[in-house]
Write a protein that holds these residues in place. Structure first.
Motif, PDB file in Angstrom:
ATOM      1  N   PRO A   1      -6.033   4.092  -3.351  1.00 42.48           N
ATOM      2  CA  PRO A   1      -7.203   3.313  -3.607  1.00 42.48           C
ATOM      3  C   PRO A   1      -6.598   2.019  -4.402  1.00 42.48           C
ATOM      4  O   PRO A   1      -7.637   1.182  -4.677  1.00 42.48           O
ATOM      5  CB  PRO A   1      -7.634   4.346  -4.692  1.00 42.48           C
ATOM      6  CG  PRO A   1      -6.499   5.157  -5.195  1.00 42.48           C
ATOM      7  CD  PRO A   1      -5.622   5.229  -3.949  1.00 42.48           C
ATOM      8  N   GLU A   2      -5.448   2.012  -5.011  1.00 40.92           N
ATOM      9  CA  GLU A   2      -5.000   0.996  -5.635  1.00 40.92           C
ATOM     10  C   GLU A   2      -4.737  -0.316  -4.913  1.00 40.92           C
ATOM     11  O   GLU A   2      -3.923  -0.335  -3.849  1.00 40.92           O
ATOM     12  CB  GLU A   2      -3.752   1.466  -6.439  1.00 40.92           C
ATOM     13  CG  GLU A   2      -3.632   0.635  -7.642  1.00 40.92           C
ATOM     14  CD  GLU A   2      -2.722  -0.802  -7.595  1.00 40.92           C
ATOM     15  OE1 GLU A   2      -3.256  -1.732  -7.966  1.00 40.92           O
ATOM     16  OE2 GLU A   2      -1.838  -0.478  -6.513  1.00 40.92           O
ATOM     17  N   PRO A   3      -5.267  -1.579  -5.160  1.00 39.27           N
ATOM     18  CA  PRO A   3      -5.219  -2.749  -4.265  1.00 39.27           C
ATOM     19  C   PRO A   3      -3.692  -3.342  -4.012  1.00 39.27           C
ATOM     20  O   PRO A   3      -3.580  -3.606  -3.048  1.00 39.27           O
ATOM     21  CB  PRO A   3      -6.247  -3.707  -4.938  1.00 39.27           C
ATOM     22  CG  PRO A   3      -7.263  -2.858  -6.009  1.00 39.27           C
ATOM     23  CD  PRO A   3      -6.452  -1.723  -6.350  1.00 39.27           C
ATOM     24  N   GLY A   4      -3.035  -3.360  -5.233  1.00 41.19           N
ATOM     25  CA  GLY A   4      -1.625  -3.774  -5.071  1.00 41.19           C
ATOM     26  C   GLY A   4      -0.764  -2.928  -3.866  1.00 41.19           C
ATOM     27  O   GLY A   4      -0.195  -3.406  -3.068  1.00 41.19           O
TER      28      GLY A   4
ATOM     29  N   LEU B   1      -2.050  -0.723  -1.912  1.00 46.06           N
ATOM     30  CA  LEU B   1      -2.763  -0.920  -0.471  1.00 46.06           C
ATOM     31  C   LEU B   1      -2.385  -1.813   0.256  1.00 46.06           C
ATOM     32  O   LEU B   1      -2.196  -1.937   1.364  1.00 46.06           O
ATOM     33  CB  LEU B   1      -4.178  -0.858  -0.951  1.00 46.06           C
ATOM     34  CG  LEU B   1      -5.465  -0.693   0.485  1.00 46.06           C
ATOM     35  CD1 LEU B   1      -5.153   0.401   0.950  1.00 46.06           C
ATOM     36  CD2 LEU B   1      -6.746  -1.268  -0.153  1.00 46.06           C
ATOM     37  N   LYS B   2      -2.112  -3.283  -0.352  1.00 50.56           N
ATOM     38  CA  LYS B   2      -1.559  -4.294   0.319  1.00 50.56           C
ATOM     39  C   LYS B   2      -0.411  -4.216   1.023  1.00 50.56           C
ATOM     40  O   LYS B   2      -0.130  -4.792   2.145  1.00 50.56           O
ATOM     41  CB  LYS B   2      -1.633  -5.792  -0.673  1.00 50.56           C
ATOM     42  CG  LYS B   2      -1.142  -6.849   0.147  1.00 50.56           C
ATOM     43  CD  LYS B   2      -1.493  -8.006  -0.990  1.00 50.56           C
ATOM     44  CE  LYS B   2      -1.115  -9.140  -0.268  1.00 50.56           C
ATOM     45  NZ  LYS B   2      -1.066 -10.446  -1.232  1.00 50.56           N
ATOM     46  N   ILE B   3       0.751  -3.823   0.226  1.00 48.19           N
ATOM     47  CA  ILE B   3       1.948  -3.372   0.702  1.00 48.19           C
ATOM     48  C   ILE B   3       1.922  -2.128   1.766  1.00 48.19           C
ATOM     49  O   ILE B   3       2.659  -2.251   2.962  1.00 48.19           O
ATOM     50  CB  ILE B   3       2.865  -2.816  -0.365  1.00 48.19           C
ATOM     51  CG1 ILE B   3       2.686  -3.858  -1.414  1.00 48.19           C
ATOM     52  CG2 ILE B   3       4.433  -2.514   0.047  1.00 48.19           C
ATOM     53  CD1 ILE B   3       3.565  -5.158  -1.207  1.00 48.19           C
ATOM     54  N   LEU B   4       0.962  -1.048   1.507  1.00 49.98           N
ATOM     55  CA  LEU B   4       0.994  -0.154   2.703  1.00 49.98           C
ATOM     56  C   LEU B   4       0.462  -0.768   4.020  1.00 49.98           C
ATOM     57  O   LEU B   4       1.015  -0.620   4.966  1.00 49.98           O
ATOM     58  CB  LEU B   4      -0.278   0.700   2.058  1.00 49.98           C
ATOM     59  CG  LEU B   4      -0.709   1.909   3.169  1.00 49.98           C
ATOM     60  CD1 LEU B   4       0.269   2.708   3.935  1.00 49.98           C
ATOM     61  CD2 LEU B   4      -1.932   2.603   2.481  1.00 49.98           C
ATOM     62  N   GLU B   5      -0.730  -1.498   3.862  1.00 47.69           N
ATOM     63  CA  GLU B   5      -1.138  -2.301   5.026  1.00 47.69           C
ATOM     64  C   GLU B   5      -0.158  -3.282   5.716  1.00 47.69           C
ATOM     65  O   GLU B   5       0.162  -3.104   7.023  1.00 47.69           O
ATOM     66  CB  GLU B   5      -2.623  -3.054   4.731  1.00 47.69           C
ATOM     67  CG  GLU B   5      -3.581  -2.262   4.397  1.00 47.69           C
ATOM     68  CD  GLU B   5      -4.875  -2.850   3.852  1.00 47.69           C
ATOM     69  OE1 GLU B   5      -5.967  -2.320   4.225  1.00 47.69           O
ATOM     70  OE2 GLU B   5      -4.592  -4.168   3.526  1.00 47.69           O
ATOM     71  N   GLU B   6       0.761  -3.817   5.109  1.00 48.45           N
ATOM     72  CA  GLU B   6       1.760  -4.679   5.622  1.00 48.45           C
ATOM     73  C   GLU B   6       2.852  -3.884   6.304  1.00 48.45           C
ATOM     74  O   GLU B   6       3.395  -4.228   7.200  1.00 48.45           O
ATOM     75  CB  GLU B   6       2.374  -5.575   4.547  1.00 48.45           C
ATOM     76  CG  GLU B   6       3.688  -6.541   5.178  1.00 48.45           C
ATOM     77  CD  GLU B   6       3.163  -7.413   6.259  1.00 48.45           C
ATOM     78  OE1 GLU B   6       4.051  -7.825   6.887  1.00 48.45           O
ATOM     79  OE2 GLU B   6       1.911  -7.580   6.289  1.00 48.45           O
ATOM     80  N   ASN B   7       3.174  -2.772   5.826  1.00 45.57           N
ATOM     81  CA  ASN B   7       4.181  -1.898   6.294  1.00 45.57           C
ATOM     82  C   ASN B   7       3.747  -1.270   7.481  1.00 45.57           C
ATOM     83  O   ASN B   7       4.464  -1.084   8.524  1.00 45.57           O
ATOM     84  CB  ASN B   7       4.596  -0.821   5.234  1.00 45.57           C
ATOM     85  CG  ASN B   7       5.673  -1.288   4.090  1.00 45.57           C
ATOM     86  OD1 ASN B   7       6.659  -1.738   4.539  1.00 45.57           O
ATOM     87  ND2 ASN B   7       5.599  -0.655   2.938  1.00 45.57           N
ATOM     88  N   VAL B   8       2.640  -0.841   7.695  1.00 50.03           N
ATOM     89  CA  VAL B   8       1.938  -0.307   8.928  1.00 50.03           C
ATOM     90  C   VAL B   8       1.894  -1.495  10.040  1.00 50.03           C
ATOM     91  O   VAL B   8       2.256  -1.370  11.012  1.00 50.03           O
ATOM     92  CB  VAL B   8       0.543   0.093   8.722  1.00 50.03           C
ATOM     93  CG1 VAL B   8      -0.111   0.470  10.068  1.00 50.03           C
ATOM     94  CG2 VAL B   8       0.261   1.400   7.774  1.00 50.03           C
TER      95      VAL B   8
ATOM     96  N   PRO C   1      -8.847   3.132   2.000  1.00 48.03           N
ATOM     97  CA  PRO C   1      -8.906   2.338   0.872  1.00 48.03           C
ATOM     98  C   PRO C   1      -9.711   3.212  -0.371  1.00 48.03           C
ATOM     99  O   PRO C   1     -10.592   2.655  -0.853  1.00 48.03           O
ATOM    100  CB  PRO C   1      -9.385   0.976   1.160  1.00 48.03           C
ATOM    101  CG  PRO C   1     -10.494   1.178   2.182  1.00 48.03           C
ATOM    102  CD  PRO C   1      -9.741   2.272   2.991  1.00 48.03           C
ATOM    103  N   VAL C   2      -9.334   4.442  -0.486  1.00 44.40           N
ATOM    104  CA  VAL C   2     -10.334   5.258  -1.341  1.00 44.40           C
ATOM    105  C   VAL C   2      -9.496   6.455  -2.098  1.00 44.40           C
ATOM    106  O   VAL C   2      -8.241   6.514  -1.868  1.00 44.40           O
ATOM    107  CB  VAL C   2     -11.201   5.987  -0.611  1.00 44.40           C
ATOM    108  CG1 VAL C   2     -12.360   5.479   0.329  1.00 44.40           C
ATOM    109  CG2 VAL C   2     -10.537   7.371   0.239  1.00 44.40           C
ATOM    110  N   ALA C   3      -9.763   6.805  -3.246  1.00 46.24           N
ATOM    111  CA  ALA C   3      -9.178   7.915  -3.913  1.00 46.24           C
ATOM    112  C   ALA C   3      -9.874   9.016  -3.412  1.00 46.24           C
ATOM    113  O   ALA C   3     -11.053   9.395  -2.872  1.00 46.24           O
ATOM    114  CB  ALA C   3      -9.489   7.642  -5.286  1.00 46.24           C
ATOM    115  N   MET C   4      -9.172  10.057  -3.469  1.00 41.89           N
ATOM    116  CA  MET C   4      -9.701  11.851  -3.071  1.00 41.89           C
ATOM    117  C   MET C   4     -10.006  12.475  -4.185  1.00 41.89           C
ATOM    118  O   MET C   4      -9.354  12.221  -5.285  1.00 41.89           O
ATOM    119  CB  MET C   4      -8.548  12.427  -2.388  1.00 41.89           C
ATOM    120  CG  MET C   4      -8.141  11.802  -1.095  1.00 41.89           C
ATOM    121  SD  MET C   4      -9.059  12.411   0.491  1.00 41.89           S
ATOM    122  CE  MET C   4     -10.289  11.245   0.706  1.00 41.89           C
ATOM    123  N   GLY C   5     -11.092  13.178  -4.054  1.00 36.07           N
ATOM    124  CA  GLY C   5     -11.488  13.929  -5.273  1.00 36.07           C
ATOM    125  C   GLY C   5     -12.588  15.154  -4.809  1.00 36.07           C
ATOM    126  O   GLY C   5     -12.478  15.619  -3.513  1.00 36.07           O
TER     127      GLY C   5
END
Length: 230
Positions: free
Chosen positions: A81-84, A86-93, A106-110
């Motif tokens: 969920p955290e934007p920073g 998330l940005k690196i995650l998407e680039e790694n993918v 791009p969510v949190a789980m609960g």
């Protein structure tokens, strides 16, 4: 702040990282120490038979990349969920050409679908939590969904490997699952946290809960265990 940079691993995987100690620790933890490799800890696990993986608390995608390498045809649902991060995650993918196999959420789980405050830890990019456990943080609003929202996308199939490192949300996630969901979660790697005053939000009660659901619990690192059905 310095720009992110790439590590190139022995198998050709590229891991984008920031100049944060926690980012380097994650790479060491997953790739060098093999903390999420069951076979490394004496638990026979056939990665070739894995079709679906869920990574809750994907951060920048270090485990997602490891899982994609070990299970070459599996689909991986990465939740962050955290934007920073998330940005690196998407680039790694993207830079590893995994867009067809890795599905980023791009969510949190609960416990349920709602909107909550995610407390952004200033000192650790891996310490963001739905629980305010430190004054050294600020809050942002994020969407929250239950684990069933992803399991429902698997069309009745099992999640062959569930990795969960979500800074205290693990209790609400597990306690809110319907009984039939556990039959679709045969193998899990779970990190435990202690940020809540709720007496059920402790490692002991959650391990007992999972044991009652038919899981064998094997601890191998502080606050991290495997839970699996034989």
């Amino acid at each position: 702040m310095k720009h992110p940079f790439n590590y190139k691993l022995w198998d050709g995987t590229k891991v984008m990282s920031r100049p944060f100690a926690i980012d380097r620790m994650s790479i060491n933890d997953v790739w060098l120490e093999q903390s999420y490799e069951p076979n490394h800890y004496g638990i026979p696990f056939d990665w070739k038979s894995v079709h679906n993986i869920i990574d809750i608390g994907a951060n920048t995608g270090t485990f997602t990349l490891f899982a994609a390498w070990r299970a070459r045809t599996a689909h991986i649902h990465s939740v962050e969920p955290e934007p920073g991060n998330l940005k690196i995650l998407e680039e790694n993918v993207r830079q590893n050409g995994l867009q067809n196999r890795v599905h980023v959420h791009p969510v949190a789980m609960g416990a349920k679908e709602e909107t909550l405050t995610l407390h952004i830890a200033h000192q650790s990019s891996g310490g963001h939590s739905l629980h305010k456990y430190t004054d050294d943080s600020h809050g942002i609003t994020v969407p929250v969904k239950p684990l069933m929202s992803i399991l429902d996308q698997l069309n009745g199939a099992t999640c062959d490997f569930l990795k969960m490192d979500c800074e205290g949300a693990e209790y609400d996630i597990f306690y809110s699952l319907p009984e039939e969901a556990f039959a679709r979660l045969p193998f899990m790697a779970v990190e435990f946290h202690h940020f809540s005053d709720d007496p059920r939000h402790r490692p002991g009660p959650l391990k007992e809960f999972l044991t009652q659901k038919g899981y064998t619990i094997q601890e191998h690192k502080k606050s991290l265990c495997f839970a699996y059905k034989k």
